[in-house]
Scaffold this motif. Structure first.
Motif, short mmCIF file in Angstrom:
data_model
loop_
_atom_site.label_atom_id
_atom_site.label_comp_id
_atom_site.label_asym_id
_atom_site.label_seq_id
_atom_site.Cartn_x
_atom_site.Cartn_y
_atom_site.Cartn_z
N ALA A 34 1.33 -8.49 10.96
CA ALA A 34 0.15 -7.99 10.71
C ALA A 34 0.86 -6.31 9.32
CB ALA A 34 -0.64 -7.92 11.53
N THR A 35 1.57 -5.69 9.91
CA THR A 35 2.50 -4.90 9.11
C THR A 35 2.46 -5.59 7.92
OG1 THR A 35 2.48 -4.02 11.33
CG2 THR A 35 4.09 -2.82 9.54
N LEU A 36 4.10 -6.17 8.15
CA LEU A 36 4.45 -6.69 7.46
C LEU A 36 3.45 -7.34 5.84
CD1 LEU A 36 7.58 -8.42 8.96
CD2 LEU A 36 7.91 -6.22 7.63
N ALA A 37 2.64 -8.47 6.33
CA ALA A 37 1.20 -8.99 5.54
C ALA A 37 0.63 -7.32 4.57
CB ALA A 37 0.71 -9.14 6.21
N ALA A 38 0.21 -6.25 5.82
CA ALA A 38 -0.35 -4.56 4.64
C ALA A 38 0.46 -4.15 4.48
CB ALA A 38 -0.56 -4.19 6.31
N MET A 39 1.65 -4.21 4.42
CA MET A 39 2.84 -3.50 3.19
C MET A 39 2.82 -3.94 1.96
SD MET A 39 6.03 -2.48 6.27
CE MET A 39 6.72 -1.90 5.34
N VAL A 40 3.23 -5.28 2.19
CA VAL A 40 3.53 -6.49 1.22
C VAL A 40 1.87 -6.51 -0.04
CG1 VAL A 40 3.24 -8.92 0.03
CG2 VAL A 40 5.04 -8.24 2.03
N VAL A 41 0.63 -6.72 0.81
CA VAL A 41 -0.84 -6.82 -0.30
C VAL A 41 -0.70 -5.47 -0.66
CG1 VAL A 41 -2.69 -7.03 -0.14
CG2 VAL A 41 -1.56 -8.80 1.52
N THR A 42 -0.43 -4.59 -0.08
CA THR A 42 -0.28 -3.09 -0.56
C THR A 42 -0.01 -2.92 -1.35
OG1 THR A 42 -1.48 -2.01 1.51
CG2 THR A 42 -0.58 -0.57 0.26
N THR A 43 1.29 -3.29 -0.92
CA THR A 43 2.34 -2.66 -2.75
C THR A 43 2.20 -3.56 -3.97
OG1 THR A 43 3.34 -1.98 -0.81
CG2 THR A 43 4.73 -2.53 -3.19
N LEU A 44 1.67 -4.61 -3.70
CA LEU A 44 1.43 -6.02 -5.17
C LEU A 44 -0.05 -5.63 -5.43
CD1 LEU A 44 1.98 -8.78 -3.19
CD2 LEU A 44 3.18 -7.83 -4.92
N ALA A 45 -0.83 -4.72 -4.53
CA ALA A 45 -1.88 -4.47 -5.26
C ALA A 45 -2.22 -3.28 -6.47
CB ALA A 45 -3.49 -3.86 -4.34
N ALA A 46 -0.57 -2.16 -5.60
CA ALA A 46 -0.49 -0.36 -6.16
C ALA A 46 0.45 -1.40 -7.43
CB ALA A 46 0.17 0.35 -5.21
N ALA A 47 1.34 -2.11 -7.24
CA ALA A 47 1.86 -2.62 -8.63
C ALA A 47 0.66 -2.86 -9.82
CB ALA A 47 2.91 -3.91 -8.36
N LEU A 67 5.96 2.99 -5.98
CA LEU A 67 5.32 2.03 -4.86
C LEU A 67 6.86 1.78 -4.21
CD1 LEU A 67 5.49 -0.79 -8.77
CD2 LEU A 67 3.96 0.50 -7.20
N PRO A 68 7.36 2.49 -3.69
CA PRO A 68 8.05 2.21 -2.49
C PRO A 68 7.80 3.12 -0.95
CG PRO A 68 9.59 2.27 -3.56
CD PRO A 68 8.34 2.37 -4.84
N GLY A 69 6.45 4.16 -1.68
CA GLY A 69 6.02 4.86 -0.77
C GLY A 69 4.42 4.42 -0.78
N ALA A 71 4.02 1.43 0.77
CA ALA A 71 5.06 0.30 1.51
C ALA A 71 4.84 0.87 2.96
CB ALA A 71 6.39 -0.71 1.12
N VAL A 72 6.51 2.46 2.62
CA VAL A 72 5.92 3.22 3.54
C VAL A 72 5.35 3.53 4.38
CG1 VAL A 72 7.39 5.41 3.85
CG2 VAL A 72 8.38 3.33 2.28
N VAL A 73 4.52 3.85 4.08
CA VAL A 73 3.22 4.66 4.27
C VAL A 73 2.24 3.47 4.91
CG1 VAL A 73 0.68 6.10 4.23
CG2 VAL A 73 3.49 6.37 2.97
N THR A 74 2.41 2.46 4.35
CA THR A 74 1.61 1.16 4.83
C THR A 74 1.74 1.08 6.29
OG1 THR A 74 -0.10 0.58 3.38
CG2 THR A 74 0.41 -0.88 4.75
N GLY A 75 3.18 0.66 6.37
CA GLY A 75 4.23 0.38 7.43
C GLY A 75 3.55 1.25 8.60
N PHE A 76 4.00 2.28 8.42
CA PHE A 76 3.71 3.65 9.72
C PHE A 76 2.88 3.83 10.52
CE2 PHE A 76 2.67 8.02 10.65
CZ PHE A 76 4.16 8.14 11.70
#
Length: 151
Positions: A34-47, A67-69, A71-76
């Motif tokens: 779920a964390t990986l999915a949230a990171m991907v979806v959030t980064t794509l939405a930001a992009a 953009l990588p920020g 993913a990092v914050v979402t992952g944390f």
């Protein structure tokens, strides 16, 4: 479950370490996916927001969020959510319900900083939405996992 005190904490000697370890490992596995999915979806939405013209500039800090920020914050914070879920699975009589209440409360609190950051309307609106995207992934997934693992 053997007993429950007023705080809703469970003492359950009937569930051995093996059963509890299995439940926690299952929750951790679900949490990682779920964390990986949230990171991907959030980064794509930001992009997508950036492609639509949102600059993610925070004038108070004099910087633009990369953009990588996202993913990092979402992952944390997603991992923090998994840790909270694991603690509730271990020590709560109703881990799914308590997790949802806690996670929704923390998500609501997380909406305050974008409102105070000083970004323009597009940035503020996008940041608010980007706080809700990982919550929409993590909260139902972990709550479902807690519900099936606590019974």
């Amino acid at each position: 479950m053997d007993s429950m005190n007023d705080t809703g904490v469970v003492a359950s000697p009937a569930v051995g370490r093996t059963g509890q370890s299995r439940r926690l490992r299952g929750l951790a596995g679900t949490g990682v996916v779920a964390t990986l999915a949230a990171m991907v979806v959030t980064t794509l939405a930001a992009a997508l927001a950036r492609a639509a013209g949102v600059d993610f500039e925070i004038p108070d800090r004099g910087e633009t969020i990369p953009l990588p920020g996202f993913a990092v914050v979402t992952g944390f914070f997603s991992v923090v959510g998994v840790v909270i879920a694991a603690a509730l699975l271990r020590w709560s009589a109703r881990p799914a319900q308590r997790f949802v209440w806690t996670a929704v409360s923390l998500t609501a609190i997380s909406l305050v900083p974008p409102l105070l950051a000083g970004g323009d309307t597009a940035t503020t609106t996008a940041l608010l939405g980007l706080h809700l995207v990982p919550a929409a992934v993590m909260i139902p997934t972990l709550a479902r996992s807690l519900h099936t693992r606590s019974g």
